[in-house]
Design a protein around this motif. Structure first.
Motif, mmCIF file in Angstrom:
data_model
loop_
_atom_site.group_PDB
_atom_site.id
_atom_site.type_symbol
_atom_site.label_atom_id
_atom_site.label_comp_id
_atom_site.label_asym_id
_atom_site.label_seq_id
_atom_site.Cartn_x
_atom_site.Cartn_y
_atom_site.Cartn_z
ATOM 1 N N PHE A 289 -61.210 32.815 57.186
ATOM 2 C CA PHE A 289 -61.495 32.476 58.586
ATOM 3 C C PHE A 289 -60.263 31.862 59.257
ATOM 4 O O PHE A 289 -59.917 32.205 60.375
ATOM 5 C CB PHE A 289 -62.655 31.482 58.692
ATOM 6 C CG PHE A 289 -64.015 32.073 58.471
ATOM 7 C CD1 PHE A 289 -64.251 33.437 58.555
ATOM 8 C CD2 PHE A 289 -65.092 31.250 58.194
ATOM 9 C CE1 PHE A 289 -65.513 33.965 58.354
ATOM 10 C CE2 PHE A 289 -66.358 31.759 57.992
ATOM 11 C CZ PHE A 289 -66.573 33.119 58.075
ATOM 12 N N ARG A 290 -59.615 30.948 58.554
ATOM 13 C CA ARG A 290 -58.468 30.241 59.125
ATOM 14 C C ARG A 290 -57.329 31.208 59.444
ATOM 15 O O ARG A 290 -56.779 31.190 60.553
ATOM 16 C CB ARG A 290 -57.990 29.153 58.172
ATOM 17 C CG ARG A 290 -56.898 28.274 58.763
ATOM 18 C CD ARG A 290 -56.578 27.092 57.860
ATOM 19 N NE ARG A 290 -57.769 26.266 57.673
ATOM 20 C CZ ARG A 290 -58.331 26.031 56.477
ATOM 21 N NH1 ARG A 290 -57.807 26.520 55.387
ATOM 22 N NH2 ARG A 290 -59.411 25.283 56.384
ATOM 23 N N TYR A 291 -56.966 32.062 58.491
ATOM 24 C CA TYR A 291 -55.845 32.972 58.724
ATOM 25 C C TYR A 291 -56.163 34.037 59.764
ATOM 26 O O TYR A 291 -55.316 34.376 60.588
ATOM 27 C CB TYR A 291 -55.356 33.589 57.414
ATOM 28 C CG TYR A 291 -54.612 32.598 56.565
ATOM 29 C CD1 TYR A 291 -53.529 31.894 57.078
ATOM 30 C CD2 TYR A 291 -54.986 32.333 55.260
ATOM 31 C CE1 TYR A 291 -52.843 30.969 56.308
ATOM 32 C CE2 TYR A 291 -54.302 31.417 54.485
ATOM 33 C CZ TYR A 291 -53.238 30.735 55.014
ATOM 34 O OH TYR A 291 -52.564 29.824 54.258
ATOM 35 N N VAL B 150 -54.187 34.433 63.352
ATOM 36 C CA VAL B 150 -53.641 35.714 63.820
ATOM 37 C C VAL B 150 -54.198 36.060 65.204
ATOM 38 O O VAL B 150 -53.451 36.468 66.106
ATOM 39 C CB VAL B 150 -53.925 36.837 62.794
ATOM 40 C CG1 VAL B 150 -53.651 38.209 63.381
ATOM 41 C CG2 VAL B 150 -53.113 36.614 61.534
ATOM 42 N N LEU B 151 -55.506 35.881 65.392
ATOM 43 C CA LEU B 151 -56.106 36.185 66.693
ATOM 44 C C LEU B 151 -55.588 35.242 67.773
ATOM 45 O O LEU B 151 -55.310 35.659 68.902
ATOM 46 C CB LEU B 151 -57.633 36.102 66.601
ATOM 47 C CG LEU B 151 -58.317 37.191 65.787
ATOM 48 C CD1 LEU B 151 -59.809 36.932 65.706
ATOM 49 C CD2 LEU B 151 -58.040 38.562 66.361
ATOM 50 N N LEU B 152 -55.449 33.972 67.435
ATOM 51 C CA LEU B 152 -54.938 32.985 68.383
ATOM 52 C C LEU B 152 -53.515 33.327 68.807
ATOM 53 O O LEU B 152 -53.186 33.336 70.003
ATOM 54 C CB LEU B 152 -54.998 31.593 67.756
ATOM 55 C CG LEU B 152 -54.641 30.412 68.650
ATOM 56 C CD1 LEU B 152 -55.701 30.239 69.716
ATOM 57 C CD2 LEU B 152 -54.536 29.153 67.825
ATOM 58 N N VAL B 153 -52.674 33.631 67.856
ATOM 59 C CA VAL B 153 -51.289 33.999 68.173
ATOM 60 C C VAL B 153 -51.261 35.287 68.991
ATOM 61 O O VAL B 153 -50.499 35.396 69.963
ATOM 62 C CB VAL B 153 -50.453 34.133 66.871
ATOM 63 C CG1 VAL B 153 -49.113 34.784 67.143
ATOM 64 C CG2 VAL B 153 -50.265 32.767 66.230
ATOM 65 N N GLY B 154 -52.099 36.245 68.638
ATOM 66 C CA GLY B 154 -52.174 37.484 69.418
ATOM 67 C C GLY B 154 -52.594 37.227 70.853
ATOM 68 O O GLY B 154 -52.033 37.806 71.795
ATOM 69 N N LEU C 54 -60.159 32.710 72.317
ATOM 70 C CA LEU C 54 -61.414 32.011 72.025
ATOM 71 C C LEU C 54 -61.950 32.358 70.639
ATOM 72 O O LEU C 54 -62.421 31.474 69.916
ATOM 73 C CB LEU C 54 -62.452 32.332 73.100
ATOM 74 C CG LEU C 54 -62.147 31.759 74.484
ATOM 75 C CD1 LEU C 54 -63.178 32.221 75.496
ATOM 76 C CD2 LEU C 54 -62.084 30.244 74.438
ATOM 77 N N THR C 55 -61.876 33.617 70.251
ATOM 78 C CA THR C 55 -62.332 34.019 68.921
ATOM 79 C C THR C 55 -61.492 33.347 67.844
ATOM 80 O O THR C 55 -62.019 32.872 66.835
ATOM 81 C CB THR C 55 -62.285 35.545 68.765
ATOM 82 O OG1 THR C 55 -63.045 36.143 69.809
ATOM 83 C CG2 THR C 55 -62.846 35.975 67.426
ATOM 84 N N GLY C 56 -60.185 33.288 68.050
ATOM 85 C CA GLY C 56 -59.303 32.604 67.101
ATOM 86 C C GLY C 56 -59.643 31.140 66.972
ATOM 87 O O GLY C 56 -59.710 30.598 65.859
ATOM 88 N N LEU D 149 -62.916 30.762 65.005
ATOM 89 C CA LEU D 149 -62.735 30.998 63.569
ATOM 90 C C LEU D 149 -61.996 29.835 62.903
ATOM 91 O O LEU D 149 -62.321 29.454 61.777
ATOM 92 C CB LEU D 149 -61.998 32.313 63.323
ATOM 93 C CG LEU D 149 -62.833 33.569 63.515
ATOM 94 C CD1 LEU D 149 -61.969 34.809 63.369
ATOM 95 C CD2 LEU D 149 -63.990 33.613 62.542
ATOM 96 N N ILE D 150 -61.017 29.265 63.578
ATOM 97 C CA ILE D 150 -60.302 28.117 63.010
ATOM 98 C C ILE D 150 -61.251 26.933 62.882
ATOM 99 O O ILE D 150 -61.270 26.243 61.854
ATOM 100 C CB ILE D 150 -59.062 27.777 63.851
ATOM 101 C CG1 ILE D 150 -58.016 28.887 63.686
ATOM 102 C CG2 ILE D 150 -58.478 26.428 63.444
ATOM 103 C CD1 ILE D 150 -56.844 28.794 64.642
#
Length: 136
Positions: free
Chosen positions: A110-112, A116-120, A22-24, A27-28
């Motif tokens: 924010f995007r990167y 990273v958070l989304l993939v994690g 959700l955080t990823g 941020l995206i």
């Protein structure tokens, strides 16, 4: 079957994976919106805008004056004034470009970080699902 048996139990791993996802995503989404809502107005004041406009006009005036004079007839004073005007204009232009580019740089961060958070989060969920199927 009691309600405690049917209740879904979320472990801290599931919760942290969902938090990362959700955080990823937030941020995206923020990276897409940020350049549109952030104007950079606070970093570029009206005084700086007037100084930039004045420097641009002075540079134009001096360059036209120098262009209308043969190079061998140009005075050292005119050449020095033109060099000073070019320097002042270049300095203000660099500052303006930096202010204009700041929202895009922040959006890129924010995007990167979001990616990273989304993939994690996805990897954590995949590992959790893989671990559950291996236990069965």
């Amino acid at each position: 079957m009691s309600t405690s048996d049917t209740a879904v139990k979320l472990s801290w791993r599931d919760g942290s994976a969902m938090f990362l996802l959700l955080t990823g995503l937030v941020l995206i989404a923020l990276s897409v919106i940020w350049p549109k809502v952030s104007s950079g107005r606070s970093a570029w004041t009206d005084e700086k805008a007037l100084a930039y406009q004045s420097a641009s006009a002075e540079l134009h005036r001096l360059s036209m004056q120098a262009a209308g004079t043969e190079p061998e007839n140009q005075t050292r004073e005119l050449q020095d004034k033109l060099a000073g005007a070019e320097s002042k204009y270049a300095e203000l232009r660099a500052e303006l470009d930096a202010v204009r580019g700041r929202p895009a740089r922040i959006a890129t961060v924010f995007r990167y970080v979001g990616i990273v958070l989304l993939v994690g989060g996805v990897l954590a969920l995949v590992a959790r699902v893989g671990g559950d199927s291996a236990d069965s």
